[in-house]
Structures are given as C-alpha cells and as structure tokens.
Design a protein around this motif. Structure first.
Motif, short mmCIF file in Angstrom:
data_model
loop_
_atom_site.label_atom_id
_atom_site.label_comp_id
_atom_site.label_asym_id
_atom_site.label_seq_id
_atom_site.Cartn_x
_atom_site.Cartn_y
_atom_site.Cartn_z
N ASP A 45 0.68 -1.35 -0.20
CA ASP A 45 -0.10 -0.08 0.12
C ASP A 45 0.98 1.22 0.01
N VAL A 46 2.11 1.43 -0.05
CA VAL A 46 3.18 2.28 -0.17
C VAL A 46 4.09 2.10 -1.11
N THR A 47 4.04 3.19 -2.11
CA THR A 47 4.97 2.99 -3.13
C THR A 47 5.34 4.59 -3.44
N TRP A 48 6.63 4.80 -3.67
CA TRP A 48 7.10 6.14 -4.02
C TRP A 48 8.46 5.91 -4.74
N THR A 49 8.74 6.85 -5.65
CA THR A 49 10.03 6.82 -6.58
C THR A 49 10.80 7.86 -6.25
N VAL A 50 12.03 7.99 -6.78
CA VAL A 50 12.89 9.04 -6.66
C VAL A 50 13.62 9.17 -8.29
N LEU A 88 2.88 10.54 2.55
CA LEU A 88 4.28 9.76 3.10
C LEU A 88 4.89 10.66 3.95
N ASP A 89 5.29 10.65 4.90
CA ASP A 89 6.58 11.06 5.99
C ASP A 89 7.55 10.48 5.70
N LEU A 90 8.62 11.12 5.00
CA LEU A 90 9.99 10.62 4.70
C LEU A 90 11.10 11.43 5.37
N LYS A 131 1.61 14.31 -0.33
CA LYS A 131 0.40 13.79 -0.61
C LYS A 131 0.25 12.84 -1.19
N PRO A 132 -0.66 11.98 -1.59
CA PRO A 132 -0.93 10.84 -2.28
C PRO A 132 -0.93 11.50 -3.83
N LEU A 158 19.34 10.08 0.01
CA LEU A 158 18.27 8.90 0.49
C LEU A 158 17.02 9.50 1.16
N THR A 159 16.00 8.72 0.76
CA THR A 159 14.71 9.10 1.50
C THR A 159 14.34 7.64 2.24
N SER A 160 13.83 7.82 3.48
CA SER A 160 13.84 6.67 4.37
C SER A 160 12.20 6.84 5.02
N LEU A 161 11.54 5.55 5.09
CA LEU A 161 10.39 5.51 5.66
C LEU A 161 10.34 4.20 6.65
N LYS A 162 9.95 4.44 7.69
CA LYS A 162 9.73 3.61 8.89
C LYS A 162 8.66 3.13 9.06
#
Length: 361
Positions: A45-50, A88-90, A131-132, A158-162
């Motif tokens: 349910d969580v996907t992001w790109t850079v 997303l909070d990255l 935001k989505p 880097l971006t990081s999500l915990k």
C-alpha cells in the motif's frame, strides 16, 4: 527512473528491556535511463519513486555526477513522487558508499559516520511529507572542503520510511535514493596493487599426469580514482617452462579508493616442475564521465611454491640405483676376470721358469 538506491532496513521495536537488530539490504544502482525505482511496504500500500531533477545539469540523468574543485559548492535537487493512497512522511539524508563482499555498491546506514559525500552534501530538509499522487522537489547543496584530497568519492542521497510490522514485532526502515559521484579536482592518480599473492599446488599420484593449482591474492585500490581491472594468472616452472594460463577469470567490481577485493583463481593442468612461479598481471581500467574506458599500465606480482613430483623422483631414483648397481656389478665382474687372467699368466710364467730349471744341465 534514475539510478535509485533501494534499501530495506528492519529494526525490532521494544517489547522487553532486551532488543536485537535485524538488517536486510536491497540495492539498485546505475539503472538504465527511464527505468523506475520504487520501495513498497509488505502489504503493497506504499510506493514512491525518486529521480534526478531536470535543470542545467541535464534533463534525463541516470545519477548525480559532478566535477568540483576543493572549496567549491554546487546545488541540485531530487524529485520524490508518492504513488500510494496515503500521505508519506519521509526522512532525507546522505551517506557514503562502499563495495560489499558481493561486489555491489551499498550506502552506509544512518547510524554510521560518513566522511565524504555523506558529510559534504546536505539536503535543505531533513524530512518531507508528500500527499498521495503528488511529488516534491528536494534541493540539496554540496560544499567541498578546501583541503579535500583530489579524487573520486561515491555516496547517495536517500529517502527513508519507517513502518511497524505487527506480525514480526519489528520496525521496517525502507530506503530509496540516488547515487552521487564526486570527482574533486587535482592530480588524479589511478593505481591498483596486487598484494598477498599465494600459490598452492597439488601433486598428482600419477607422475605422468598434471595437477591443479590455486592462486589467491588481494586487489588494492591504492590510488584516488574508481577503478576496475582485467586480470591474468599464469603458472610456470624454471625459465618459464611448462607455462599454464588460467582461463575465465571474472572481472572484479569497480573499487573505490582505498578498497580491497580478494581473488581466488583455480588453474588446471599444471605440470610438477620442482619450483613453480605464479604471476598475477593486473591491468587497471579507468572509466571517464562519458563512459569511455582507458586501460592503464599493468602491474605484476609473483609467488613461488615447491612442486616436487615425488613418484617420478622415486622412479628416477630406483632407475639410478639399478644403473649404479649394474655398473658396480659389471666393474666387479671385469675386475674379477682380470684377476683370474693375471693369475693364469702368473702361473704360466712360474711354470715356464720351473720347466726351464729342470731341463738345465
């Protein structure tokens, strides 16, 4: 996408006073232009790109790459897009790169100290909320120390999500970023060394067959440029007789300045030649910003090992012993025959003297 760095790091959440650490890493560096890099949670349910931002450095870069002098500064940006259905909070940070034991480029985790790219490049924001369906540009600045040694440096932004994983009782840290390469101006000294060369050889039981050998050594990037290499290994006897070359030696990974890479090369069909010499030849390969490769002056190192063909020597010793015994017996037989001949002559002379004495009036 543009050369993303993807990692997933899991750390246990506190359930008791004692905690442990579990780490899983996934790297995606140097992807072809136009490919997509993403990090997804376990439930999808969580996907992001850079990707790299389009600016004066280029519109479609595969990674961040700069040439900058000591004391210089530069500014650039990375674009992060949220393809999920929730905000997303990255976290955003930079880190130095290193080559893993499997030959892949990885980035230091946030708790490790960086001294190059990770220390010189700083994002303007330590966190970002997206935001989505939206994207955000993350500017960063590189400030190179005036006393920075010249040469190549590699790291990443880097971006990081915990996220918590209730089933496993751990926190999953998913990291996605882009490779950064810096070449600090000054004298470039690309150089590789071959160290700790060792030769092992197994002597076959059959003296008329050849055996196997293993050559081990360490490649050390002693210069200040990122280098790959071509390798060759040969084993020969005295005066370069009975030379055998190794085949299909895999190329080592590109090594960052100061890094080492251990190599183990099997060589088949090696003849036992009393004293063997292994010669390792390393040709450094330098890649420039355009991707062109230049072969540099080769370097060599050697190692020696005894390779005594004991079965053959024992056979030779037996033949020599047989020959010496035969020669000894032949000489003894000749000596005995001569003695018998001399005795017969002496007896004939004495008999003739006796006959002459008895016939004298």
């Amino acid at each position: 996408m543009h050369a993303p760095v993807r990692t997933a790091r899991t750390t246990p959440r506190i359930r008791t006073a004692a905690t442990t650490l579990l780490t899983a890493l996934v790297i995606a560096l140097g992807l072809p232009t136009g490919s997509t890099g993403s990090a997804s949670a376990a439930d999808g349910d969580v996907t992001w790109t850079v990707r790299t931002a389009a600016n004066s450095y280029g519109d479609d870069r595969s990674s961040f790459s700069y040439a900058v002098n000591p004391g210089g500064q530069l500014k650039d940006a990375m674009v992060v897009a949220n393809h999920g259905k929730t905000p997303l909070d990255l976290a955003v940070y930079t880190a130095d790169g290193f080559t893993t034991d499997t030959g892949q480029l990885d980035l230091l985790t946030r708790d490790k100290k960086s001294v190059g790219v990770g220390a010189w490049i700083h994002a303007t924001r330590a966190t970002v909320t997206i935001k989505p369906g939206k994207s955000a540009q993350l500017p960063f600045t590189a400030k190179i120390p005036a006393n920075a040694p010249p040469g190549d440096y590699v790291g990443g932004i880097l971006t990081s999500l915990k996220q918590p994983d209730d089933a496993e009782g751990i926190n999953v840290d998913r990291r996605l970023g882009i490779k950064v390469k810096l070449r600090v101006g000054g004298t470039l000294k690309p150089q590789l060394a071959v160290e700790d060369v060792h030769l092992d050889h197994s002597t076959p039981a059959n003296p008329f067959t050849k055996g196997d050998a293993t050559v081990t050594y360490t490649i050390h990037n002693t210069g200040n440029a990122i280098l790959s290499a071509r390798q060759s290994v040969a084993i020969a006897g005295p005066f370069d007789w009975l030379r055998t070359d190794a085949t299909r030696i895999p190329a080592p990974p590109e090594l960052l300045p100061g890094e080492t890479w251990k190599v183990k090369v099997p060589v088949h069909g090696v003849a036992s030649a009393i004293r063997l010499k292994a010669t390792v030849t390393l040709t450094p390969v330098l890649t420039d910003a355009s991707g062109s490769k230049t072969s540099l002056k080769p370097t060599e190192a050697t190692a020696h090992a005894w390779s005594i063909p004991w079965p053959l020597l024992l056979l030779a010793a037996a033949l020599i012993a047989l020959l010496l015994t035969t020669l000894h017996l032949t000489r003894r037989h000749r000596a005995n025959r001569k003695l018998r001949e001399d005795a017969r002559v002496q007896e004939a002379v004495e008999q003739a003297l006796r006959d002459r004495h008895t016939t004298t009036p």
